[in-house]
Scaffold this active site. Structure first.
Site, PDB file in Angstrom:
ATOM      1  CG  ASP A   1      33.638 -15.768  -6.009  1.00 30.29           C
ATOM      2  OD1 ASP A   1      33.290 -17.137  -5.400  1.00 30.29           O
ATOM      3  OD2 ASP A   1      34.425 -15.768  -6.899  1.00 30.29           O
TER       4      ASP A   1
ATOM      5  CG  HIS B   1      34.806 -18.738  -8.583  1.00 31.53           C
ATOM      6  ND1 HIS B   1      35.146 -17.692  -8.700  1.00 31.53           N
ATOM      7  CD2 HIS B   1      35.581 -19.150  -9.696  1.00 31.53           C
ATOM      8  CE1 HIS B   1      35.747 -17.171  -9.519  1.00 31.53           C
ATOM      9  NE2 HIS B   1      36.075 -18.220 -10.324  1.00 31.53           N
TER      10      HIS B   1
ATOM     11  CB  SER C   1      39.032 -16.631 -11.005  1.00 34.72           C
ATOM     12  OG  SER C   1      38.046 -16.719 -12.009  1.00 34.72           O
TER      13      SER C   1
END
Length: 570
Positions: A296, A253, A379
């Site tokens: 992801d 992402h 992230s």
């Protein structure tokens, strides 16, 4: 408020061209000979309202909160900008100064870049206390684009030396100037706008005593910058092969830009008090190898191995379908210096954002961090098991210093098989020989030269297309200097264009490049332009990071790549 018209995009990078690996030296403009050069022509950027962008930032969603620069479109090249000065000793220098009032730093994006052998490019600020260079032919990137890292201050000067033998082959075209409206690099503050230290107070610096057992693993954890933003975290990751590719794991992402910049060793020099660190150790550019949205993950191959001085660590991994007994995350929350977070309990298997086990089985859920947290910018950061092996990468969650629960990591074992194809799974990249290993320990890189190349020549079409990894030939008097270990070549005597691009994508051997005129052995060795060059490209030059443009006067020539005497990376 109305969105500002100069939109900050994910391209204004903190970079150095081709790994920001520099050859050193002093630009003429900062030497005692500077008086012999005319003043560099100045291109001034439109006025940027720093405060307006800061105000807009306050209302951005979490994933955009780490931006720091704005794109200013330009069209500047060696023909329409700057000035050339001929040197008495031969060759010439091109100089251009770019200014953007009130910028904390400036970076440049190039849509066309080619430095022939012998050229040198320096970029420096007015004070001469931030100098990048020399950048050389080593810094040519495979797609012909490139980036220049942020240079502190509101003006920079480009200085290009072109030797007489090059013959105007250099190509530099700037399409974007990146104006930093935040002081994110620890440069001398003008005010309190520097966003260093923005992560929550519950986070722990990686050099704190609690993280003493994780000092190797931290050497692989990095910050990703792109688009004027410190956007994500990630880690170098080891492959189960003798010669390790420079693989890097992060979150799908986070998106992907080939001009991402990977910042190594950005950390506080001590546990406490919190202090800013250097962002000078970077690698620019990468190639996407595989990714998948379900778990992801995103696997990249950096444009070059991190230099030995970075002391980069290639973290190991665990693809077993068994939860760890405890977990550690090493990351850059809100683009801050490197932090360390721990959960003393086993994660549970679930869906992203869920709490039902096993859910769809794609994620590990950390229900509560015992010490530290994660934030925007974390992230993609690696999740380690109790044996210091990666078990996943951060997708997202609700954890914060105020509410430290529920973070979700894409499971490594799910990513291993991914979507069932090479471009959607990890397995064929991290274990290409299908050995069946389920765990691999991390290590500092060790590169072993390939000393045995039995087989026949592999002859590719004249346009140079094809995968050089299939070439394992041995035996030809054309090899340089005397070794018979030629492993790749192509020959042409047919009609062709005036330029050929030679790329090293997929090669697996230490490599020289020779160009020989003619189509059979023995030919006269020569570079068509310039003459007489035999160049050692790299130890294990397989990273798609070298591009050679060959201007030809004849189409009857041979390109031969041969293995060199091995020079380990470490």
């Amino acid at each position: 408020m109305k969105k500002l018209s100069l939109v900050v995009l994910f391209l204004c990078c903190v970079v150095v061209a081709q790994a920001q690996i520099e050859s050193g030296g002093t630009p003429v403009g900062l030497s005692s000979a500077a008086s012999n050069l005319p003043l560099a022509p100045v291109v001034s950027m439109p006025q940027v309202d720093n405060q307006a962008y800061l105000t807009e930032d306050e209302g951005l969603p979490k994933h955009e909160q780490n931006r720091f620069a704005v794109q200013l479109p330009v069209n500047l090249n060696l023909s329409n900008s700057g000035t050339w000065t001929n040197l008495p000793s031969g060759g010439r220098i091109w100089r251009l100064r770019i200014a953007s009032a009130n910028a904390y730093s400036l970076a440049l994006l190039f849509d066309d870049w080619y430095l022939p052998k012998g050229t040198e490019l320096f970029v420096y600020n007015d004070n001469g206390d931030d100098v990048l260079g020399a950048l050389t032919s080593f810094n040519n990137w495979v797609d012909g684009s490139n980036v220049i890292r942020h240079i502190k201050g509101d003006a920079l000067t480009l200085e290009l030396f072109e030797p007489a033998t090059v013959g105007s082959q250099t190509v530099l075209s700037i399409y974007t100037v990146c104006h930093a409206y935040k002081n994110v690099f620890g440069y001398t503050r003008r005010d309190a706008l520097d966003n260093f230290g923005d992560s929550g107070a519950c986070n722990n610096n990686i050099l704190c005593p609690e993280a003493a057992a994780w000092q190797d693993e931290k050497q692989g954890a990095c910050m990703i910058t792109s688009g004027g933003a410190r956007i994500c975290s990630g880690s170098m990751i080891r492959a189960n092969v003798v010669n390790w590719p420079a693989y890097f794991l992060t979150a799908n992402h986070c998106g992907f830009s080939g001009s991402w910049v990977f910042v190594f060793n950005y950390q506080s020099p001590q546990c406490s008090p919190n202090a800013d660190g250097s962002t000078a150790q970077t690698v620019a550019n990468a190639t996407l190898r595989s990714n998948n949205a379900d778990s992801d993950f995103e696997l990249l191959e950096l444009s070059a191995h991190p230099p030995v001085s970075y002391n980069a660590y290639y973290n190991g991994w665990n693809r077993n379908d068994v939860p760890s007994t405890s977990s550690v995350c090493i990351h850059h929350p809100r683009g801050d210096v490197k932090k360390w977070t721990i959960d003393n309990n086993a994660p549970t298997t679930t869906s992203y954002g869920g709490n039902v086990s096993p859910g769809d089985g794609t994620h590990w859920r950390i229900s509560n961090w015992e010490d530290g947290t994660t934030e925007p910018g974390s992230s993609g950061s690696p999740l380690f098991d109790q044996n210091s092996r990666i078990t996943g990468q951060l997708h997202g969650g609700t954890a914060s210093c105020a509410n430290n629960i529920d973070d979700y990591y894409g499971r490594f074992n799910v990513s291993w098989t991914g979507g069932g194809t090479n471009s959607t799974r990890l397995s064929n990249w991290l274990d290409p020989n299908n050995s069946g290993v389920t765990t691999l320990d991390g290590s500092y890189v060790v590169t072993v030269a390939n000393d045995n190349c039995p087989g026949d020549y592999v002859t590719l079409p004249f346009n140079g297309s094809g995968n050089t990894s299939a070439a394992t030939a041995s035996g030809s008097g054309c090899a340089y200097p005397t070794t018979p270990d030629v492993w790749y070549h192509f020959i042409s005597s047919a009609t062709c264009s005036s330029q050929v691009t030679v790329s090293l994508c997929g090669s697996s051997y230490d490599t020289f490049l020779e160009i020989r005129q003619g189509g059979s052995c023995p030919e006269t060795i020569r570079w068509i332009v310039p003459t007489m060059i035999v160049e050692l490209l790299d130890c294990k030059a397989n990273l798609c990071s070298r591009r050679y443009r060959i201007a030809t006067t004849t189409c009857a020539f041979l390109v031969t790549m041969v293995r060199s005497v091995p020079t380990p990376l470490t």
